[in-house]
Write an enzyme that holds these catalytic residues in place. Structure first.
Site, short mmCIF file in Angstrom:
data_model
loop_
_atom_site.label_atom_id
_atom_site.label_comp_id
_atom_site.label_asym_id
_atom_site.label_seq_id
_atom_site.Cartn_x
_atom_site.Cartn_y
_atom_site.Cartn_z
N GLU A 94 7.47 -11.65 4.76
CA GLU A 94 6.55 -11.05 3.79
C GLU A 94 7.28 -10.18 2.78
O GLU A 94 6.65 -9.44 2.01
CB GLU A 94 5.49 -10.24 4.53
CG GLU A 94 4.60 -11.13 5.40
CD GLU A 94 3.51 -10.37 6.11
OE1 GLU A 94 3.83 -9.37 6.78
OE2 GLU A 94 2.34 -10.76 5.98
N TYR B 76 -8.58 13.53 0.72
CA TYR B 76 -7.21 13.06 0.95
C TYR B 76 -7.09 11.56 0.73
O TYR B 76 -6.07 11.08 0.24
CB TYR B 76 -6.72 13.47 2.34
CG TYR B 76 -6.36 14.92 2.34
CD1 TYR B 76 -5.13 15.35 1.85
CD2 TYR B 76 -7.27 15.87 2.77
CE1 TYR B 76 -4.83 16.69 1.79
CE2 TYR B 76 -6.97 17.21 2.71
CZ TYR B 76 -5.74 17.62 2.22
OH TYR B 76 -5.45 18.95 2.15
#
Ligand SMILES: [Zn+2]
Length: 212
Positions: free
Chosen positions: A75, A121
């Protein structure tokens, strides 16, 4: 190898093991890379993130050529697509982490922004999260799809597969990937509950252009 590259390699292994130990990957899934002047350092193929060896990490050229170390993750081309489109990015983390993968399989999500603004966040570290259409493993069309999204997003979710997250440092990429996974978990926990997500004004007020 310079001492700074050796330190970087050690940091990759420490953070990869930390991710693995906390269940962000199983088997040999997941891969981490850092772009350097010498090329891209990336975790090798068929290797657990919990048992990476700094000296055996793969070094890959920006053109994808294997330069040294063990054979790179299959990948690695996903990482290269991100770096080619976003040269300011230093690190890329790709996971098959359970909750993010679960969200990537949901039938009814907004493909332009898969997860709602659950917490500040999440908004600051991830922001908008587009869904990249499904392609079979190893299909180079996936790299092109990632490249297309990378123009406007440093984080994305591959359908029925998992997240790809870039950062301006190794730590930044890892922390954003963790935030994404935990937010996916929260989102699934909250499904079916009356939920108060952050409002558009609250999101705008965070006013953080990008995590450093
Ligand atoms: Zn993958």
């Amino acid at each position: 190898m310079t001492s700074s590259e050796m330190k970087l390699r050690e940091d990759i292994c420490v953070l990869a093991k930390s991710l693995f130990d906390r269940g962000y990957g199983c088997g040999s899934s997941g891969n981490i890379s850092v772009m350097t002047d010498a090329g891209m350092i990336v975790s090798p193929t068929n290797t657990s993130m919990g048992r990476l060896d700094p000296a055996r990490l793969s070094l890959v050229g920006r053109d994808g050529a294997h330069l040294s170390g063990d054979a790179p993750s299959k990948e690695a081309f996903l990482h290269l697509a991100m770096y080619q489109e976003r040269p300011e990015m230093i690190s890329v983390v790709h996971l098959h982490s359970t909750y993010s993968v679960a969200v990537s399989c949901l039938a009814e999500v907004d493909p332009e922004d898969v997860l709602p603004p659950v917490t500040a966040y999440y908004v600051m570290r991830v922001g908008r999260l587009p869904l990249v259409p499904y392609f079979p493993p190893g299909d180079r069309a996936l790299a092109e799809a990632v490249r297309g999204k990378a123009r406007h997003h440093h984080a994305m979710l591959l359908a029925n597969h998992g997240p790809v997250v870039a950062g301006k440092s190794l730590e930044s990429a890892v922390y954003a990937a963790e935030e994404l996974e935990e937010t996916a978990k929260l989102y699934l926990m909250l499904r079916g509950e009356k939920t108060r997500f952050l409002t558009q004004a609250q999101v705008a007020d965070l006013c953080v252009p990008f995590p450093s």
